[in-house]
Design a protein around this motif. Structure first.
Motif, mmCIF file in Angstrom:
data_model
loop_
_atom_site.group_PDB
_atom_site.id
_atom_site.type_symbol
_atom_site.label_atom_id
_atom_site.label_comp_id
_atom_site.label_asym_id
_atom_site.label_seq_id
_atom_site.Cartn_x
_atom_site.Cartn_y
_atom_site.Cartn_z
ATOM 1 N N GLU A 1 3.641 37.309 -1.621
ATOM 2 C CA GLU A 1 2.481 38.334 -1.567
ATOM 3 C C GLU A 1 1.228 38.179 -1.283
ATOM 4 O O GLU A 1 0.408 38.856 -1.282
ATOM 5 N N SER A 2 1.097 36.821 -0.807
ATOM 6 C CA SER A 2 -0.345 36.500 -0.617
ATOM 7 C C SER A 2 -0.345 35.295 0.070
ATOM 8 O O SER A 2 0.652 34.637 0.448
ATOM 9 N N ASP A 3 -1.593 34.848 1.041
ATOM 10 C CA ASP A 3 -1.287 33.728 2.029
ATOM 11 C C ASP A 3 -1.237 32.479 1.195
ATOM 12 O O ASP A 3 -0.618 31.524 1.820
ATOM 13 N N PHE A 4 -1.812 32.304 -0.033
ATOM 14 C CA PHE A 4 -1.734 31.056 -0.702
ATOM 15 C C PHE A 4 -1.409 31.475 -2.145
ATOM 16 O O PHE A 4 -2.124 32.459 -2.750
ATOM 17 N N VAL A 5 -0.822 30.582 -2.810
ATOM 18 C CA VAL A 5 -0.536 30.470 -4.246
ATOM 19 C C VAL A 5 -0.898 29.164 -5.054
ATOM 20 O O VAL A 5 -0.539 28.150 -4.215
ATOM 21 N N ALA A 6 -0.954 29.075 -6.118
ATOM 22 C CA ALA A 6 -1.181 27.805 -6.549
ATOM 23 C C ALA A 6 -1.252 27.857 -8.210
ATOM 24 O O ALA A 6 -1.121 28.990 -8.782
ATOM 25 N N GLN A 7 -1.063 26.817 -8.847
ATOM 26 C CA GLN A 7 -1.164 26.672 -10.453
ATOM 27 C C GLN A 7 -0.178 27.649 -11.255
ATOM 28 O O GLN A 7 -0.889 28.453 -12.132
ATOM 29 N N PRO A 8 0.915 27.804 -10.925
ATOM 30 C CA PRO A 8 1.944 28.517 -11.804
ATOM 31 C C PRO A 8 1.639 27.972 -13.273
ATOM 32 O O PRO A 8 1.897 27.106 -13.695
ATOM 33 N N ALA A 9 1.859 29.030 -14.299
ATOM 34 C CA ALA A 9 1.941 28.893 -15.696
ATOM 35 C C ALA A 9 2.759 30.007 -16.395
ATOM 36 O O ALA A 9 2.839 31.228 -16.320
ATOM 37 N N LEU A 10 3.944 29.745 -16.901
ATOM 38 C CA LEU A 10 4.893 30.319 -17.671
ATOM 39 C C LEU A 10 4.335 30.644 -19.361
ATOM 40 O O LEU A 10 4.021 29.555 -19.947
ATOM 41 N N SER A 11 4.446 31.822 -19.601
ATOM 42 C CA SER A 11 4.197 31.930 -20.941
ATOM 43 C C SER A 11 4.895 31.457 -21.830
ATOM 44 O O SER A 11 6.253 31.187 -21.633
ATOM 45 N N PRO A 12 4.806 31.030 -23.146
ATOM 46 C CA PRO A 12 5.537 30.364 -24.113
ATOM 47 C C PRO A 12 6.756 31.166 -24.411
ATOM 48 O O PRO A 12 7.764 30.548 -24.367
ATOM 49 N N ASP A 13 6.932 32.348 -24.316
ATOM 50 C CA ASP A 13 8.405 33.068 -24.677
ATOM 51 C C ASP A 13 8.967 33.040 -23.135
ATOM 52 O O ASP A 13 10.145 33.856 -23.199
ATOM 53 N N GLY A 14 8.416 32.752 -22.038
ATOM 54 C CA GLY A 14 9.286 32.814 -20.666
ATOM 55 C C GLY A 14 9.338 34.068 -20.105
ATOM 56 O O GLY A 14 9.967 34.312 -19.236
ATOM 57 N N GLY B 1 5.319 21.725 -3.431
ATOM 58 C CA GLY B 1 4.371 20.865 -4.127
ATOM 59 C C GLY B 1 3.945 21.458 -5.393
ATOM 60 O O GLY B 1 4.415 22.811 -5.641
ATOM 61 N N GLY B 2 2.889 21.082 -6.268
ATOM 62 C CA GLY B 2 2.408 21.660 -7.487
ATOM 63 C C GLY B 2 3.641 21.795 -8.557
ATOM 64 O O GLY B 2 3.535 22.932 -9.228
ATOM 65 N N LEU B 3 4.250 20.956 -8.666
ATOM 66 C CA LEU B 3 5.559 20.904 -9.646
ATOM 67 C C LEU B 3 4.924 20.977 -10.902
ATOM 68 O O LEU B 3 4.150 20.050 -11.461
ATOM 69 N N ARG B 4 5.556 22.064 -11.918
ATOM 70 C CA ARG B 4 5.186 22.017 -13.031
ATOM 71 C C ARG B 4 6.627 22.317 -14.010
ATOM 72 O O ARG B 4 7.416 23.155 -13.610
ATOM 73 N N ILE B 5 6.989 21.389 -14.891
ATOM 74 C CA ILE B 5 7.952 21.514 -15.798
ATOM 75 C C ILE B 5 7.204 22.070 -17.028
ATOM 76 O O ILE B 5 6.630 21.595 -17.846
ATOM 77 N N THR B 6 7.844 23.469 -17.431
ATOM 78 C CA THR B 6 7.370 24.249 -18.744
ATOM 79 C C THR B 6 8.451 24.625 -19.458
ATOM 80 O O THR B 6 9.500 25.287 -18.970
ATOM 81 N N ARG B 7 8.642 24.338 -20.509
ATOM 82 C CA ARG B 7 9.741 24.857 -21.362
ATOM 83 C C ARG B 7 11.135 24.801 -20.794
ATOM 84 O O ARG B 7 11.909 25.488 -20.630
ATOM 85 N N GLY B 8 11.366 23.337 -20.273
ATOM 86 C CA GLY B 8 12.676 23.182 -19.563
ATOM 87 C C GLY B 8 12.802 23.859 -18.166
ATOM 88 O O GLY B 8 13.802 23.599 -17.604
ATOM 89 N N ARG B 9 11.722 24.511 -17.494
ATOM 90 C CA ARG B 9 11.984 25.035 -16.212
ATOM 91 C C ARG B 9 10.961 24.508 -15.242
ATOM 92 O O ARG B 9 9.622 24.318 -15.714
ATOM 93 N N LEU B 10 11.662 24.263 -14.208
ATOM 94 C CA LEU B 10 10.763 23.596 -12.980
ATOM 95 C C LEU B 10 10.197 24.734 -12.172
ATOM 96 O O LEU B 10 10.969 25.423 -11.460
ATOM 97 N N LEU B 11 8.623 24.949 -12.078
ATOM 98 C CA LEU B 11 8.020 25.829 -10.968
ATOM 99 C C LEU B 11 7.570 24.839 -10.095
ATOM 100 O O LEU B 11 7.095 23.662 -10.228
ATOM 101 N N ALA B 12 7.243 25.520 -8.861
ATOM 102 C CA ALA B 12 6.812 24.909 -7.669
ATOM 103 C C ALA B 12 6.111 25.793 -6.810
ATOM 104 O O ALA B 12 6.658 27.259 -6.676
ATOM 105 N N VAL B 13 5.087 25.271 -5.860
ATOM 106 C CA VAL B 13 4.864 26.068 -4.956
ATOM 107 C C VAL B 13 5.791 25.841 -3.626
ATOM 108 O O VAL B 13 5.873 24.657 -3.327
ATOM 109 N N ARG B 14 6.158 26.820 -3.087
ATOM 110 C CA ARG B 14 7.249 26.593 -1.876
ATOM 111 C C ARG B 14 6.261 27.123 -0.531
ATOM 112 O O ARG B 14 5.912 28.248 -0.667
#
Length: 670
Positions: free
Chosen positions: A177-190, A135-148
């Motif tokens: 390394e934590s019970d819950f994670v959310a809202q990943p954000a990749l820096s512009p330079d990756g 869930g929480g799919l985000r495509i940033t600079r051509g890369r697909l991040l998600a919460v698994r």
């Protein structure tokens, strides 16, 4: 001139079928080239979530056509269903690439799939694994991040992953390394990843951390916390490779903040246009976002103080800093019809896509920060079967004049919104006061924004008033109001809804003897608790309501498994408090008729909760009705369910309060 008719019996052109079609669930939106894409539930297709698109040329707003110009096209065909189960409430179930490919989470297997333009069938991007969800799919600079989310070693685990968009199915975990994670954000330079993390027993509106780490060899080996861990920080977003914007509440209101990264780590946190309002809210859904970064150092943001408003923050270059008071930032309100459930779905250049609810409609607005224009590009057609034919909106004569209402409760002011009965041709008799339904929102960490939506108009057009209560514990009024409920669930919420209802009756606007209370989930708990412990209400409607707090703590899903630690107390120390607070413990206090509505596949509040109340009511001979909807979960999605539930509620009110309900089938009470 209006004709007197008993309240509740006014003829209305607004049917339950209309209300069902006019209240779609939105799940994300994005700019894709000259298109706007959005996720939407389709009640007529068993409530599946499809992704649709509409052409909106990038060089112009869509004119005066509220439908947005071109007709909508369904991108994700049946039977595909874009719906995530991460954290049970999902969110972020799809994302779009710049070249028009659709990545989505399929509900039936929780795998991520990719649909190419003109492609015959989607292609799986993640391996088949019944124990894993995304869930929480985000495509940033051509890369697909998600919460698994996956089950390992007997427990649920979660992490931020990168999913390959090309080649063989490949999933690489960046950090956990934590019970819950959310809202990943990749820096512009990756090179850097920012995200939100928290651990049991906290919920994301209690305490979280915004964390930042460098990506090395495909993972984040170490990280630093950008926020204190004592607040509920949210939504990190990179303004540049070194400037991180986020939401935090060190002074008790969610506001915009930022920190700049230098050679020795991050500098001191600095506010951006602080305000006595909330930019932020409860992270029930992984898709929730309250601001977006526009070009020219500007920010479009939601501000909430009861109702929502949309503002444009000009941080006045260079940077976002300003002084400690944020004096260098200017703030301008953007006039958008939606004032509830506002969410910043996507931003490109000076344009933003904003979802929300406005009087009589919900949908998606395209906002141009340069001109201040805001036009609805997606919205349900609110058609009525009137003699004059269908209408693209609800005529003003049918819209209640909603207003904020404050009552004095035992622990301070109680905030609410009043939607009075409204009809162009009828009014109540001079010697009669209106029956009212007191609506109790779920959560309980949530809020209502005071918008008369289609389901509200369904009631008010029949002569039934609606009072929506933001009881203590609700968001939208600051952390202090939100924490009024800590340790007091089943007490403060009941006190506050009673104070609001009685206050409206004492003001001469509602019939004290015909007050009904309605709520779902946690709101259903308050309904049942109010009926069991007070005599304020003459009828109750519980949608998948909690009846036994101890059973909920044992049965519910992992995301909320420690929720009651803060709302009631930790177990086993608070065992007796759980028993004492539960409505099921006080069945001898029930005397008013009750309508129980429940989904058969509800994993948050299982049917056993409603059925225990049903059996207790039957044993005491209290009039009641129980509707079990096969295939429905926590919240009703199918058109036939929504229609039956709405009609059953009005029929129940008519049977209990003694008024006719023209056009609505009667209900039998046991």
């Amino acid at each position: 001139m209006t004709t007197p008719l008993p309240y509740g019996s006014w003829p209305s052109p607004f049917t339950a079928e209309w209300a069902s079609a006019a209240s779609p669930r939105m799940d994300g939106a994005a700019f894709v080239g000259d298109d706007v894409w959005w996720g939407q539930s389709l009640p007529a297709e068993n409530g599946r979530t499809a992704v649709l698109r509409r052409r909106v040329p990038s060089g112009a707003l869509p004119g005066d056509d509220p439908s947005g110009g071109d007709a909508a096209e369904v991108l994700l065909p049946a039977p595909w269903n874009a719906r995530s189960s991460v954290h049970e409430y999902g969110g972020g179930s799809w994302a779009a690439t710049a070249d028009g490919r659709l990545a989505f989470v399929e509900k039936s297997d929780q795998r991520v799939w990719l649909l190419a333009p003109g492609g015959a069938e989607p292609r799986a991007l993640t391996p088949e694994d019944a124990a894993t969800s995304y869930g929480g799919l985000r495509i940033t600079r051509g890369r697909l991040l998600a919460v698994r989310e996956w089950r390992g070693e007997g427990a649920l685990r979660r992490g931020i992953v990168e999913i390959a968009l090309d080649g063989e199915a490949s999933v690489r975990q960046l950090v956990g390394e934590s019970d819950f994670v959310a809202q990943p954000a990749l820096s512009p330079d990756g090179t850097h990843l920012a995200w939100v993390a928290w651990n049991h027993p906290d919920l994301p509106w209690d305490r979280t951390e915004v964390r930042v780490g460098r990506i090395e060899d495909g993972r984040v080996p170490s990280w630093a916390a950008v926020t204190s861990g004592t607040t509920a920080a949210l939504q990190p977003t990179w303004a540049t490779d070194t400037d991180l914007v986020y939401l935090d509440e060190p002074a008790g209101r969610w506001n915009l903040w930022h920190r700049v990264h230098g050679g020795d780590g991050f500098g001191a946190p600095e506010p951006i246009a602080p305000a006595d309002a909330d930019t932020g809210g409860p992270l029930w859904s992984l898709g929730g976002r309250w601001y977006g970064l526009l070009d020219g150092g500007r920010i479009v943001a939601v501000r909430t103080n009861g109702s929502d408003e949309l503002v444009l923050v000009d941080a006045q270059e260079p940077g976002f800093g300003g002084d400690a008071s944020g004096a260098r930032a200017s703030v301008v309100r953007i006039d958008v019809p939606a004032t509830s459930d506002l969410c910043i779905e996507d931003v490109v250049g000076s344009r933003a896509l904003v979802s929300g609810a406005a009087p009589g409609t919900s949908g998606l607005w395209l906002v141009d920060a340069d001109t201040g224009a805001a036009l609805q590009v997606v919205g349900a057609r609110t058609e009525t079967a009137s003699a004059s034919g269908p209408s693209a909106g609800i005529p003003d004569a049918w819209m209640p004049q909603t207003r904020a209402f404050t009552a004095e409760g035992p622990r301070g002011p109680v905030h609410a919104f009043v939607h009075p009965p409204t009809h162009p041709d009828h009014a109540g008799p001079a010697d009669e006061r209106a029956p009212y339904v007191v609506l109790v929102h779920g959560g309980p960490t949530a809020h209502v924004g005071g918008v008369a939506d289609a389901k509200t108009v369904y009631l008010t057009s029949r002569g039934i008033g609606v009072l929506e209560v933001n009881y203590g514990g609700s968001t939208g009024y600051g952390r202090g109001y939100r924490e009024r409920l800590r340790g007091q669930w089943g007490i403060v919420d009941v006190e506050d809804v009673v104070a609001a209802a009685v206050g409206l009756a004492d003001a001469g606007e509602a019939d004290r003897s015909r007050l009904a209370i309605k709520g779902g989930s946690a709101g259903g708990w308050t309904v049942l608790a109010a009926l069991a412990r007070t005599d304020a209400f003459a009828a109750g409607i519980s949608r998948y309501g909690v009846a036994d707090a101890r059973a909920l703590a044992e049965d519910t899903h992992d995301f909320e498994s420690r929720y009651l630690d803060g709302m009631i107390g930790p177990l086993p120390e608070a065992e007796e408090t759980y028993r004492e607070r539960s409505p099921l413990t006080h069945v001898d206090g029930f005397s008013a008729p009750v309508l129980l509505l429940q989904g058969s596949e509800d994993r948050v509040v299982p049917p056993s909760q409603s059925e225990a109340i049903r059996d207790a009511l039957a044993a005491r001979g209290i009039p009641h009705a129980y509707r079990l909807y096969e295939g429905e979960g926590h919240g009703f999605r199918r058109a036939e369910t929504i229609v039956d539930a709405l009609e059953s509620e009005v029929a129940f009110l008519g049977a209990t309060f003694g008024f006719e309900t023209p056009g609505i089938p009667p209900i039998a009470l046991d």
